[in-house]
Design an enzyme around this catalytic site. Structure first.
Site, PDB file in Angstrom:
ATOM      1  N   HIS A 132      35.037 -20.635  15.562  1.00  0.00           N
ATOM      2  CA  HIS A 132      36.362 -21.213  15.763  1.00  0.00           C
ATOM      3  C   HIS A 132      37.436 -20.152  15.504  1.00  0.00           C
ATOM      4  O   HIS A 132      37.901 -20.005  14.362  1.00  0.00           O
ATOM      5  CB  HIS A 132      36.573 -22.404  14.819  1.00  0.00           C
ATOM      6  CG  HIS A 132      35.602 -23.520  15.021  1.00  0.00           C
ATOM      7  ND1 HIS A 132      34.285 -23.439  14.624  1.00  0.00           N
ATOM      8  CD2 HIS A 132      35.761 -24.745  15.587  1.00  0.00           C
ATOM      9  CE1 HIS A 132      33.669 -24.573  14.936  1.00  0.00           C
ATOM     10  NE2 HIS A 132      34.541 -25.382  15.524  1.00  0.00           N
ATOM     11  N   HIS A 192      40.090 -23.500  20.232  1.00  0.00           N
ATOM     12  CA  HIS A 192      39.746 -24.137  18.956  1.00  0.00           C
ATOM     13  C   HIS A 192      38.341 -23.763  18.503  1.00  0.00           C
ATOM     14  O   HIS A 192      38.157 -23.305  17.373  1.00  0.00           O
ATOM     15  CB  HIS A 192      39.851 -25.662  19.073  1.00  0.00           C
ATOM     16  CG  HIS A 192      39.336 -26.396  17.869  1.00  0.00           C
ATOM     17  ND1 HIS A 192      40.126 -26.688  16.788  1.00  0.00           N
ATOM     18  CD2 HIS A 192      38.101 -26.866  17.562  1.00  0.00           C
ATOM     19  CE1 HIS A 192      39.404 -27.317  15.873  1.00  0.00           C
ATOM     20  NE2 HIS A 192      38.169 -27.431  16.326  1.00  0.00           N
ATOM     21  N   GLU A 195      36.939 -45.210  -3.070  1.00  0.00           N
ATOM     22  CA  GLU A 195      35.610 -44.703  -3.403  1.00  0.00           C
ATOM     23  C   GLU A 195      35.364 -43.298  -2.849  1.00  0.00           C
ATOM     24  O   GLU A 195      34.801 -42.440  -3.531  1.00  0.00           O
ATOM     25  CB  GLU A 195      34.529 -45.660  -2.866  1.00  0.00           C
ATOM     26  CG  GLU A 195      34.550 -47.044  -3.487  1.00  0.00           C
ATOM     27  CD  GLU A 195      35.472 -48.011  -2.762  1.00  0.00           C
ATOM     28  OE1 GLU A 195      35.466 -49.201  -3.111  1.00  0.00           O
ATOM     29  OE2 GLU A 195      36.193 -47.575  -1.830  1.00  0.00           O
ATOM     30  N   HIS A 254      28.289 -57.943  -0.424  1.00  0.00           N
ATOM     31  CA  HIS A 254      28.283 -57.216  -1.690  1.00  0.00           C
ATOM     32  C   HIS A 254      26.872 -56.948  -2.220  1.00  0.00           C
ATOM     33  O   HIS A 254      26.728 -56.299  -3.251  1.00  0.00           O
ATOM     34  CB  HIS A 254      29.074 -57.996  -2.753  1.00  0.00           C
ATOM     35  CG  HIS A 254      30.561 -57.893  -2.590  1.00  0.00           C
ATOM     36  ND1 HIS A 254      31.192 -58.205  -1.415  1.00  0.00           N
ATOM     37  CD2 HIS A 254      31.532 -57.502  -3.449  1.00  0.00           C
ATOM     38  CE1 HIS A 254      32.500 -58.028  -1.556  1.00  0.00           C
ATOM     39  NE2 HIS A 254      32.730 -57.587  -2.781  1.00  0.00           N
TER      40      HIS A 254
END
Length: 663
Positions: free
Chosen positions: A29, A264, A416, A478
């Site tokens: 890149h 890129h 999280e 859950h």
């Protein structure tokens, strides 16, 4: 010939090392290194405090390339400033066993602070590093003695800001007021698919101002004087993290590809590389750096001088505060306290004394009461579930309630993924051992950060509670079914699913003593009987799998169980014994450790020729390698149900009667 400033000539050294390395490897890149070279030149030559001769100097500034695909930018900087990255290493970019891999890797390349590439995680790592600096400075610095006083710098691009983790982590950086964090946003308007305006129109300045950041710019990212002024201004900030928005052109200098997505992630090609050399007046052969430019880039003398001055200051500090100085050096060496053996013994003795049925999440909290008091470098936290994960010990002091004190606990909020990547940054900084909690099912949100913990071999501890259908009424959203098995597949991650308080204590001890990888503690919501403390020693549990109970010298079957299902196996053993049938119970709280044992131990625990039956309240497929084609797995290959835990266990067939019938 057009006049070229010295700043630009020095920046062009980065550009052409990057162009040449990508051309030679036919992969890479070049766009980001070419676009950010001017920013890097000002930062690394005029501001970054580092010593190429000692990449681990504790008080160095940290530099993170969050847009890690632009790795040749960093490798060029390391080579030019004097790190042990040679021109031959640059020529081997992206080749087998090279120290210049496709994306930067910590502990592979001298001077690389963290492994980056998964976008957004690098900036989160940088936030963890800046947080560690702030906590350690409060802990160790004294008036006129600042042994911890450094900054964290990070480069990031549009991709980092598009990834959701950047919101999670950058929001927290504002809450924590990390004023020594200075981030550079490479605002070039290009990503792999083209111009980002088709999918990314955020008002980045307003977004970061709303987080509580100090926003500088936009500035011209190719103007050395504007870059210098922006960094100087950011370093004066005393209360907020800093974002410098730099308007740049991706692939700057390329006559035909600059400003396009073509530059890129692919080589310029021979003709365009030659055209770029002509345009930027760089008459040198590939990989050739003129002596005057190499000399101007070298940071060895300045780095050694800076570290020598710090050594002098630290010597004075050690004379005034010998105990603090010794403690500082201990945590930087990642050695546990001198009283660790006593702390460990106290924890094991306490765990053995537990007799009442206790949820393993509660056993974990009881362990933390002892561990947090005995290990000052433990830094806990939870993703808004402290009261459920039970991750705070009696002596834990949370940031939001003890900001002016020596804190050791963080409320990460419902973040999280941000929590996992920030903990990686904390661990990488050195001096603290991070642990953080959430529900086991939400490890999905944190998973790539957990994977990076393992890939980088960092001591990060994940406390994952509510580990099975045993959480009951919250239902299938859950109830983790596949999570334990899938996390066990991450190389280097030690997943512990303890059956009681003693196994939980051993899991914590192993996770803290281990320095070369992360741990995940899968802990129950429901109470569990106590078995292991009165039957085995800690060293047996540390083998990952061991004989918990035998009814006869020659059992006709072996139950392999973990966590809450050990209780079912023990009850089934009792019923079978009453029927004159003899089975062995093997508790296997950590399969990764069991897999590391020698053949003799494995044969002792799981004798050949005897039927094996594994039981776990999770997906069954993982256990096939332990039971073989003739064995059986009692597990769950569907999602759960919303109901009280006993009813869900009955519905899904995780019962004592089913185990008895299997024998």
């Amino acid at each position: 010939m057009t006049s070229i400033t010295q700043d630009r000539r020095l920046a062009n050294a980065i550009r052409f090392l990057s162009i040449d390395a990508v051309e030679k490897s036919k992969s890479g890149h070049p766009g980001a290194p070419m676009g950010m070279a001017d920013i890097a030149e000002v930062l690394w030559r005029k501001h970054l405090k580092h010593n190429p001769a000692d990449p681990r100097w504790p008080n160095r500034d940290r530099f993170v390339l969050s847009n890690g695909h632009g790795s040749m930018l960093l490798y060029s900087l390391l080579h030019l400033t004097g790190y042990a990255v040679t021109i031959e290493d640059i020529k081997k970019f992206r080749q087998l066993h090279s120290i210049t891999a496709g994306h930067p890797e910590v502990d592979i390349t001298p001077g690389v602070e963290t492994t980056t590439g998964p976008l957004g995680q690098g900036i989160a790592n940088a936030i963890g590093m800046a947080l560690a600096e702030k906590i350690l400075a409060k802990r160790f610095n004294r008036p006129n003695h600042e042994v911890i006083n450094h900054r964290t710098y990070a480069f990031m691009g549009d991709g980092c800001l598009m990834e959701g983790i950047s919101h999670e982590a950058c929001s927290l950086a504002g809450v924590w007021g990390l004023n020594k964090l200075i981030c550079f946003y490479d605002d070039n308007g290009i990503s792999i698919d083209g111009h980002v305006e088709g999918w990314f129109k955020d008002d980045t300045a307003m977004r970061f101002k709303s987080y509580g950041w100090n926003v500088i710019g936009p500035i011209d990212g190719h103007d050395a004087s504007q870059i210098q002024d922006a960094i100087t201004l950011a370093k004066q900030q005393t209360a907020k993290p800093n974002l410098i928005i730099c308007k740049t052109t991706i692939g700057w200098g390329s006559p035909n590809m600059a400003g396009t997505h073509d530059v890129h992630g692919a080589p310029l090609g021979e003709k365009e590389a030659a055209a770029t050399r002509e345009k930027l007046h760089w008459p040198y052969a590939p990989f050739e750096i003129p002596a005057d430019i190499q000399s101007a880039w070298s940071a060895i003398e300045a780095g050694q001088s800076a570290q020598s001055e710090w050594n002098r200051q630290f010597s004075s500090y050690a004379s005034a505060f010998p105990d603090l100085a010794a403690e500082f050096m201990r945590v930087m060496r990642e050695e546990l306290p001198s009283n660790w053996a006593q702390t460990k013994s106290s924890l094991l003795d306490f765990a053995k004394s537990i007799s009442a049925p206790t949820a393993s999440r509660k056993s974990s909290q009881q362990a933390l009461d002892i561990l947090v008091a005995g290990i000052p470098e433990l830094l806990g936290g939870s993703a808004d579930l402290t009261g459920s994960n039970l991750t705070a010990g009696k002596t834990s002091k949370a940031w939001h309630t003890h900001q002016d004190e020596d804190i050791n606990y963080l409320s990460y909020g419902v973040r999280e993924f941000g929590m996992s990547a920030i903990m990686n940054g904390i661990a990488l900084h050195r001096g603290l051992i991070p642990y953080g909690g959430t529900f086991a099912v939400f490890s999905d949100y944190a998973r790539n950060g957990m994977r990076m913990s393992a890939l980088m071999k960092q001591r990060v501890i994940y406390v994952l509670t509510h580990d099975s259908i045993g959480l009951g009424e919250d239902g299938p959203t859950h109830q983790p079914i596949e999570h334990a098995s899938s996390l066990r597949l991450i190389p280097g991650l030690h997943l512990w699913r303890p059956c009681d308080g003693f196994e939980t204590a051993v899991a914590w001890i192993e996770s803290i003593e281990r320095k070369d990888g992360p741990a995940a503690l899968f802990l129950s919501r429901q109470n569990l009987p106590q078995y292991s403390g009165e039957r085995v020693q800690a060293h047996d549990i540390l083998r990952g799998g061991y004989i918990l109970s035998d009814c006869a010298a020659s059992p006709e079957a072996v139950f392999i169980a973990t966590g809450s299902e050990v209780s079912l196996a023990m009850q089934a053993q009792e019923k079978l014994h009453a029927l004159g049938r003899h089975v062995r119970i093997v508790s296997m709280p950590c399969t990764a450790l069991f897999d590391e044992q020698d053949a003799q131990w494995k044969e002792k625990v799981l004798p050949k020729g005897i039927k094996r039956i594994a039981i776990e309240a999770g997906h069954p497929d993982f256990w096939r390698k332990y039971v073989g084609l003739e064995g059986e797995v009692v597990g769950i290959n569907r999602f759960g149900e919303s109901a009280p835990a006993p009813a869900v266990y009955e519905l899904l067939g995780l019962t004592v009667d089913r185990l008895v019938a299997s024998v």
